[in-house]
Design a protein around this motif. Structure first.
Motif, PDB file in Angstrom:
ATOM      1  N   LYS A  14       0.552  -0.567   0.615  1.00 39.41           N
ATOM      2  CA  LYS A  14       0.103   0.038   0.154  1.00 39.41           C
ATOM      3  C   LYS A  14       1.054   1.239   0.281  1.00 39.41           C
ATOM      4  CE  LYS A  14      -2.044  -1.007   3.407  1.00 39.41           C
ATOM      5  NZ  LYS A  14      -1.713  -2.377   3.681  1.00 39.41           N
ATOM      6  N   GLY A  15       1.967   1.890   1.241  1.00 42.58           N
ATOM      7  CA  GLY A  15       2.543   2.547   0.898  1.00 42.58           C
ATOM      8  C   GLY A  15       3.305   2.432  -0.560  1.00 42.58           C
ATOM      9  N   THR A  16       4.080   1.669  -1.190  1.00 39.74           N
ATOM     10  CA  THR A  16       5.092   2.048  -2.179  1.00 39.74           C
ATOM     11  C   THR A  16       4.332   1.887  -2.926  1.00 39.74           C
ATOM     12  OG1 THR A  16       5.929  -0.782  -0.873  1.00 39.74           O
ATOM     13  CG2 THR A  16       6.357   0.102  -3.222  1.00 39.74           C
ATOM     14  N   PHE A  84      -5.988   7.287   0.350  1.00 39.13           N
ATOM     15  CA  PHE A  84      -5.930   6.716   1.313  1.00 39.13           C
ATOM     16  C   PHE A  84      -5.909   5.296   1.714  1.00 39.13           C
ATOM     17  CE2 PHE A  84      -9.820   9.685   1.384  1.00 39.13           C
ATOM     18  CZ  PHE A  84     -10.509  10.227   1.900  1.00 39.13           C
ATOM     19  N   ASP A  85      -4.400   5.275   2.675  1.00 38.48           N
ATOM     20  CA  ASP A  85      -3.442   4.233   3.015  1.00 38.48           C
ATOM     21  C   ASP A  85      -3.738   3.953   4.198  1.00 38.48           C
ATOM     22  OD1 ASP A  85      -1.021   3.036   3.484  1.00 38.48           O
ATOM     23  OD2 ASP A  85       0.128   4.060   2.546  1.00 38.48           O
ATOM     24  N   GLY A  86      -4.352   2.790   3.864  1.00 41.80           N
ATOM     25  CA  GLY A  86      -4.591   1.551   5.735  1.00 41.80           C
ATOM     26  C   GLY A  86      -5.576   2.363   5.961  1.00 41.80           C
ATOM     27  N   GLY A 133      13.585  -2.036  11.481  1.00 34.78           N
ATOM     28  CA  GLY A 133      13.085  -2.264  12.592  1.00 34.78           C
ATOM     29  C   GLY A 133      11.969  -1.296  12.796  1.00 34.78           C
ATOM     30  N   ARG A 134      10.737  -1.377  12.226  1.00 33.64           N
ATOM     31  CA  ARG A 134       9.852  -1.463  12.302  1.00 33.64           C
ATOM     32  C   ARG A 134       9.425  -2.214  14.180  1.00 33.64           C
ATOM     33  NH1 ARG A 134       5.066  -0.272   8.408  1.00 33.64           N
ATOM     34  NH2 ARG A 134       3.112  -1.125   9.353  1.00 33.64           N
ATOM     35  N   ALA A 135       8.568  -1.181  14.317  1.00 27.59           N
ATOM     36  CA  ALA A 135       8.439  -1.896  16.403  1.00 27.59           C
ATOM     37  C   ALA A 135       7.172  -3.194  16.288  1.00 27.59           C
ATOM     38  CB  ALA A 135       8.411  -0.894  17.159  1.00 27.59           C
TER      39      ALA A 135
END
Ligand code: AP5
Ligand code: MG
Length: 188
Positions: A14-16, A84-86, A133-135
């Motif tokens: 989605k973000g890409t 709208f993403d997410g 490193g996204r938690a």
């Protein structure tokens, strides 16, 4: 106004793909995940609340999310439309989005569903977790996010099919091929 919902499981791209759509169609982009991560980084009260949900792979409560969305949406000036993403991720969020846009004499133009097999989603997110490193990009939390997606978010496919604006996109493969399919769906 060209208002697009880009939809799909965690890691579906989605973000890409949003970045490419924004560039080509000059839209504003709302990623609710990015908004929440920025709040966490800034140590706000909202960020503290959001962190407790995100770290568990759970969704932030609808009412909170809908209020955030509306305030970001209304901050755009001279907008040609929004991606709208997410968001939306639950039926109440989809209904709230519909109402919010109706009140502004707008609507969702198209909903793009990026479909990617589950083993590929897992691979992509594990890899990203090692680099960025996204938690929430660890195996345990990814599994919870996928389960939440199937339970609470996937039913939105039927919601948008009923609205007549659902478009399936094969999200597995080359970025440029996926983007070309997205452009074709938008321009249809
Ligand atoms: P959010 O930030 O929205 O995360 P997500 O839905 O889990 O999705 P991702 O951002 O991980 O993946 P993506 O689909 O954007 O894929 P990407 O392009 O990055 O939400 C995080 C959390 O915030 C939620 O769990 C929840 O707690 C909360 N939240 C957010 N919105 C909410 C809402 N509306 N309501 C309630 N709570 C909410 O790609 C993934 C990786 O794959 C990248 O490394 C990328 O480089 C790679 N990749 C992309 N495309 C390809 C390709 N074609 N081939 C190979 N690799 C690819
Ligand atoms: Mg994302």
């Amino acid at each position: 106004m060209l208002n697009i919902v880009i939809f799909g499981a965690p890691g579906s791209g989605k973000g890409t793909q949003s970045e490419k759509i924004v560039e080509k169609y000059q839209l504003n982009h709302i990623s609710t995940g990015d908004v929440l991560r920025a709040e966490i980084k800034n140590g706000t009260e909202l960020g503290k609340t959001a962190k407790s949900y995100i770290d568990q792979g759970q969704l932030i409560p609808d009412e909170l999310m809908v209020n955030i969305l509306a305030s970001v949406f209304d901050s755009f000036e001279d907008s040609k439309g929004v991606i709208f993403d997410g968001f939306p991720r639950t039926i109440p969020q989809a209904e709230a989005l519909k109402r919010m846009l109706q009140e502004r004499n707008q609507g969702v133009s198209v909903m793009l569903d990026l479909e990617v097999p589950e083993d590929e989603l897992m691979d992509r997110l594990i890899k990203r977790g090692q680099i960025s490193g996204r938690a929430d990009d660890n195996e345990e939390t990814i599994k919870k996010r996928l389960a939440v997606y199937h339970e609470q978010t996937a039913p939105l496919k039927d919601f948008y099919k009923k609205e007549g604006i659902y478009r399936h996109i094969n999200g597995l493969g080359e970025l440029e091929r996926i983007f070309a399919d997205i452009c074709a769906a938008i321009e249809e």
